[in-house]
Enzyme design. Structure first.
Site, mmCIF file in Angstrom:
data_model
loop_
_atom_site.group_PDB
_atom_site.id
_atom_site.type_symbol
_atom_site.label_atom_id
_atom_site.label_comp_id
_atom_site.label_asym_id
_atom_site.label_seq_id
_atom_site.Cartn_x
_atom_site.Cartn_y
_atom_site.Cartn_z
ATOM 1 N N ASN A 93 0.790 40.473 44.141
ATOM 2 C CA ASN A 93 0.544 39.431 43.144
ATOM 3 C C ASN A 93 -0.464 38.406 43.663
ATOM 4 O OD1 ASN A 93 1.942 37.631 44.810
ATOM 5 N ND2 ASN A 93 3.819 37.713 43.629
ATOM 6 N N GLY A 95 -0.042 35.342 44.522
ATOM 7 C CA GLY A 95 0.456 34.360 45.464
ATOM 8 C C GLY A 95 0.850 33.025 44.867
ATOM 9 N N HIS A 503 4.340 39.251 33.943
ATOM 10 C CA HIS A 503 5.621 38.553 34.073
ATOM 11 C C HIS A 503 6.654 39.187 33.136
ATOM 12 C CE1 HIS A 503 3.124 34.746 35.290
ATOM 13 N NE2 HIS A 503 3.160 35.671 36.242
ATOM 14 N N HIS A 547 5.214 31.455 37.139
ATOM 15 C CA HIS A 547 4.888 32.808 37.588
ATOM 16 C C HIS A 547 6.171 33.333 38.224
ATOM 17 C CE1 HIS A 547 0.348 32.406 37.211
ATOM 18 N NE2 HIS A 547 0.858 31.248 36.810
#
Length: 569
Positions: A93, A95, A503, A547
């Site tokens: 991902n 981060g 997500h 996120h």
């Protein structure tokens, strides 16, 4: 063949690793098996913080999923990437470590009737998992922008999070632009109230990416990890889960099987085990063990669109750091420096960003689209901590646009995120072969609310881009609609540029007894099956305002706490 354990966990992403971490550290040290479909991901070079955008494209670490054609996106199949290997999606991902809003967790607790999911408890779990590094670059006065309270953060967890050692030269000026345009600042987006513009907290430290594999590295020899082990089905004895199967090999669990394969793959394993919507199972000649019509429904996701402006060299997003890795020789030299001490261009390039979470005004919350929502959803969206959209700054979009011209590298990219999507998508069987992915249909922008929110969020960020403090250094538009665009034109821009935020949430939702849309109860048990639980984003009944890697960690640790208590571990 068969081998028996106390608990079997399928998946090593944030949720599965957090389950293993919580159980593995318990006093009675149960025998745990973690099964990961991908590889070990144990090469340190896969942890280069400045390459977080490139690791995402590593085909050995990414399942490479796509959606079905999306009618509201020109019938394009959109990227629906998921991480593969130890760490799951935390290994690929971008981060971003944001934990969401107090209101998210309190809403979760309300929906399932269990206060163990509320913010007070979730916050403690986040603190238990993280070691927060508050250090900021020397010589910068950041007091106006960064002021986290020590009581809001953990100091001894296995997951290192914090700020980059060096920041882009225009990061703090970018936050000033938000403030001058009437957007508030927030000195800590992980306090439970994310509203405002902040310096981003990342899942990295000293140039090294953190992943859920860091949780597994803390476990003792009561935990066995098997990689390259794709589970095809759960082994059921009547309506009791007793193990899992991989290529004809059976692994048995004396206590429980826990699926943590994520919103896209946990439903696949269940369906090929005979648990799911009867009409789908029968279509592919899978005998129905338990009719679960809600499985695979309820898919929700965040989406984003980019705004890209050519800027003056003095105001661009720190291209000087990019030039340090702009060619192969420079990139190789930077990597060698990173290997030595975790410093250099690969420890700073695009490692620090700004993030903003904001609410619409009363004009939006009194609109027909908003007022058509259920009263409980309106109350949730009106919670003081729940944002309506997100803006992310300093995204290195030139790595994602083919043939991006070098003379445009002095640019600013603002990502606009659509939050609280009301569209409910699906994941469905398309084959009797358990190795074939499901069909993924998030149905982006198919609800009137989503289209309204998308248009209004884009209009708000265009207002920022047209503000005097920003516009004075803009010398051209690379990708953005005009400020005076109509609603239809703004929607068309979304439709032409929309991307998933990866997500994916809610395909095996948690709920109260009798809820028609519930697949698991508030103890994560699959309703109707003994000894089988799910702990990943598929069970989360809210689309959290962040996120979502942090929510996955919280989900796994919550289940671990419940199991430790239930089995007196």
């Amino acid at each position: 063949m068969s081998t028996e354990y106390d608990f079997i966990i399928v998946g090593s992403g944030p949720a599965g690793s957090a389950v293993a971490y919580g159980l593995g550290q318990s006093a009675k040290k149960p025998k745990i098996l973690i099964l990961e479909a991908g590889g070990p991901n144990d090469d340190k070079n896969l942890r280069v913080d400045g390459q977080r955008w490139l690791t995402f494209m590593n085909k050995d670490m990414n399942w490479g999923y796509k959606t079905v054609p999306q009618p509201q996106a020109g019938n394009r199949e959109l990227d629906y990437s998921r991480g593969k290997g130890i760490g799951g999606s935390s290994a690929i991902n971008f981060g971003v470590f944001t934990v969401g809003a107090k209101g998210d967790y309190d809403e979760w607790a309300r929906i399932v009737g269990d206060d163990s999911f509320n913010w007070e408890h979730a916050h403690q779990r986040i603190k238990q998992l993280e070691t927060f590094h508050p250090e900021t670059p020397a010589g910068l006065d950041v007091s106006k922008y960064v002021a986290p309270s020590p009581t809001d953060h953990g100091v001894s967890g296995p997951l290192d999070v914090g700020f980059a050692a060096e920041w882009e030269k225009d990061l703090l000026p970018a936050l000033d632009i938000f403030e001058k345009a009437g957007f508030p600042l927030n000195p800590d987006h992980n306090s439970g109230n994310p509203i405002g513009a902040s310096v981003l907290i990342s899942s990295a430290h000293k140039g090294v990416r953190s992943t859920s594999g860091d949780l597994l590295s803390k476990l003792s020899d009561n935990v066995t990890i098997k990689t390259n082990s794709t589970v095809t089905r759960v082994i059921l004895d009547g309506k009791k889960a007793v193990g899992v199967e991989i290529d004809g090999v059976r692994y048995l669990a004396s206590k429980e099987v826990i699926l943590s394969a994520g919103s896209l793959d946990t439903p696949r394993i269940l369906m090929h085990s005979g648990i799911g919507p009867e009409e789908q199972l029968s279509k592919y000649d899978i005998p129905t063990v338990l009719a679960a019509p809600a499985l695979g429904k309820g898919l929700r996701d965040h989406a984003f669109t980019p705004l890209v402006y050519k800027r003056t060299p003095e105001s661009g997003s720190g291209r000087s750091s990019f030039y340090g890795v702009a060619n192969k020789d420079a990139a190789d030299a930077a990597l060698e420096q990173w290997k030595i001490d975790g410093t250099g261009p690969w420890a700073k390039y695009a490692c620090e960003m700004g993030v903003g979470y904001f609410k619409f005004n009363e004009k939006f919350t009194s609109s027909p689209e908003f007022l058509a929502l259920p009263a409980a959803e309106q109350a949730y969206l009106n919670h003081e901590t729940v944002p309506h959209y997100e803006v992310l700054t300093h995204f290195p979009i030139h790595w994602f646009i083919p043939n991006f011209p070098d003379d445009n590298l002095d640019y600013a990219c603002l990502l606009v995120f659509l939050y609280n999507a009301q569209t409910s998508g699906t994941v469905e069987l398309q084959s009797s072969d358990p190795s074939v992915p499901l069909l993924f249909d998030p149905k982006f922008l198919e609800s009137e609310f989503d289209r309204k929110a998308a248009v209004e969020s884009l209009r708000e960020v265009l207002r920022l881009a047209e503000s005097p403090a920003f516009a004075k250094d803009t010398v051209g538009t690379i990708a953005a609609p005009a400020f005076n665009s109509t609603d239809d034109e703004l929607l068309a821009y979304w439709q032409g540029t929309i991307s998933s935020s990866w997500h994916m949430t809610g395909t095996a939702k948690m709920g109260k007894p009798g809820d028609e849309d519930a697949v698991v109860d508030n103890d994560f048990r699959v309703v109707g099956i003994e000894g089988l639980r799910i702990a990943d984003m598929s069970v989360v009944p809210v689309l959290a305002s962040c996120h979502t890697q942090s929510v996955a960690y919280v989900t796994g640790l919550t289940l671990a706490e419940k199991i430790v208590k239930e089995y007196c571990l």
